[in-house]
Each structure stands twice: as structure tokens, then as C-alpha cells.
Design an enzyme around this catalytic site. Structure first.
Site, PDB file in Angstrom:
ATOM      1  N   LYS A  36       0.911  -1.066   0.098  1.00  0.00           N
ATOM      2  CA  LYS A  36       0.209  -0.058  -0.087  1.00  0.00           C
ATOM      3  C   LYS A  36       0.962   1.305  -0.072  1.00  0.00           C
ATOM      4  O   LYS A  36       0.649   2.164  -0.841  1.00  0.00           O
ATOM      5  CB  LYS A  36      -1.158  -0.020   1.156  1.00  0.00           C
ATOM      6  CG  LYS A  36      -2.068   1.082   1.330  1.00  0.00           C
ATOM      7  CD  LYS A  36      -2.923   1.039   2.278  1.00  0.00           C
ATOM      8  CE  LYS A  36      -2.401   1.396   3.715  1.00  0.00           C
ATOM      9  NZ  LYS A  36      -3.417   1.417   4.715  1.00  0.00           N
ATOM     10  N   ASP A  57      -6.710   1.437   0.529  1.00  0.00           N
ATOM     11  CA  ASP A  57      -6.821   1.671   2.361  1.00  0.00           C
ATOM     12  C   ASP A  57      -8.315   1.345   2.551  1.00  0.00           C
ATOM     13  O   ASP A  57      -9.122   0.955   1.785  1.00  0.00           O
ATOM     14  CB  ASP A  57      -6.554   3.084   2.559  1.00  0.00           C
ATOM     15  CG  ASP A  57      -7.398   4.213   2.107  1.00  0.00           C
ATOM     16  OD1 ASP A  57      -8.542   3.802   1.248  1.00  0.00           O
ATOM     17  OD2 ASP A  57      -7.572   5.074   2.621  1.00  0.00           O
TER      18      ASP A  57
END
Length: 210
Positions: A120, A138
Site C-alpha cells: 500500500k 486503504d
């Protein structure tokens, strides 16, 4: 959810959010990397408060490495998990100095090799600092993608792959921040603000609020 509907969704989001940018404060790719590492399980606002004191003092791999773990902790101790984050950031700075001439690498593999940097975080840096068409999924993006049915998936990697597959090409770069900001301020977790949503009629969420 079809191709035309997805295109209209992103057209409307782009109109509603004309400057889709990260809310983390940074002035170069290195500052962004450090801010994103610090933002794990923390708010952007909290990170910005800490980096407002840190970056004027140290905003290069050499300068932060020179602080050492204990020195760095003094600046980031208001952020959750600051002990492990300080350790990872110092190790990351050392690797950037030794392996990358203090520059931020522009491949996911090299970024993920840095301590404290997962998929991420790598995707955020690639997208935000270097303009790569990546999706850092997210909680906001995961929620919006599944609720609206833009790109549903059982886990973050599945959602990431589906977004890259289904997001219209012209919106691949801004889509990351369009979805985050829409999720943060409109399609909120507990009670989505459906009445104020610009894609209300296009969204396929079954439990819309009035």
C-alpha cells in the site's frame, strides 16, 4: 456496474473533487515516503503535526539517519506505533543512502524492500510522487469500491486488481485520491452521507441512507 456507469461515476467525482491530492504535507518524494510510513494506523492530521516539526530539521535520508532512533522518536512520539516506525525509518534511510544514492526508487519491488514499506505504501509513493497508475487500497477505497460496486473484492489485493481493470484509463492516476477523499468525507464508514453524494443515482449500494 457497466463501463458507461463507471465512466460517469469518475466524471462526477472529478467535478466534485477538482484537486484530488493527498492530505499529507510533503515537498519531495522522500518526505512523502516518511509521511506515508508514519500514517499507518494514524491520521494524516496527526502525521502533519509531527512532520511540521521534523522536516524543517531533517528531510533527507542522511539528516534523519543522523538523528538516530532516539532522536527521531522525539519528533514522532505523538504518533501511534512510533517505536517500530522510528526503527523502520532509520533502517530505510540507511538503505536509501547505501543502495539508492539517497533517491527514492520508482519500482514497487525496490520500495517494498525498504523496512516499513508494504504494498500500500509503495503504491501511494508511486502514484503520488511519480504519477504511476497504481491503487493503494486503504479502508476508504476498499469500502467505496465494494459499496458502489465499482470494483468489488474480498480483500485489498482483489480490489486493487479490479480497480486497475475497471477504472477508465483517463482516471487511473487521480482515481486513488478521488476514492479516498470520497470515502473520507461522503461515503463514510458508519453512516454514509448518501443525501450529499454526487453519485447517489449511479451507486449500487443497497442500504443507502436518505
Amino acid at each position: 456496474m457497466n463501463k458507461q456507469k463507471r465512466l460517469e461515476i469518475f466524471q462526477r467525482l472529478a467535478e466534485a473533487i477538482p484537486n484530488p491530492e493527498t492530505e499529507l504535507n510533503y515537498s519531495n518524494p522522500f518526505e512523502l515516503l516518511i509521511a506515508v510510513i508514519l500514517s499507518a494506523q494514524a491520521t494524516d492530521k496527526g502525521v502533519n503535526i509531527a512532520t511540521a516539526k521534523l522536516f524543517p530539521v531533517a528531510n533527507t535520508p542522511e539528516a534523519i539517519y543522523a538523528l538516530g532512533e532516539e532522536g527521531l522518536k522525539e519528533y514522532i512520539k505523538t504518533i501511534g506505533l512510533f517505536n517500530s516506525k522510528a526503527a523502520n525509518i532509520i533502517k530505510t534511510c540507511k538503505m536509501l543512502i547505501d543502495l539508492h544514492d539517497s533517491e527514492i526508487p520508482q519500482t514497487r519491488e525496490a520500495l517494498e524492500a525498504l523496512p516499513g514499506v508494504g504494498r500500500k505504501t509503495a503504491n501511494v509513493v508511486l502514484n503520488t510522487a511519480f504519477g504511476h497508475p497504481t491503487m493503494a487500497v486503504d479502508t476508504h477505497i476498499f469500502r467505496v469500491s465494494n459499496r458502489t460496486k465499482i470494483a468489488p473484492g474480498k480483500n485489498v489485493l482483489e480490489v486493487e486488481k479490479n480497480l486497475l481493470k475497471f477504472v477508465p484509463k483517463e482516471y487511473l492516476i487521480p482515481a486513488h485520491h478521488l476514492l479516498i477523499l470520497h470515502g473520507r468525507y461522503t461515503c463514510t464508514a458508519r453512516k454514509p452521507r448518501c443525501g450529499a453524494c454526487c453519485i447517489y443515482d449511479l451507486c449500487e449500494y443497497k442500504d443507502k441512507t436518505e
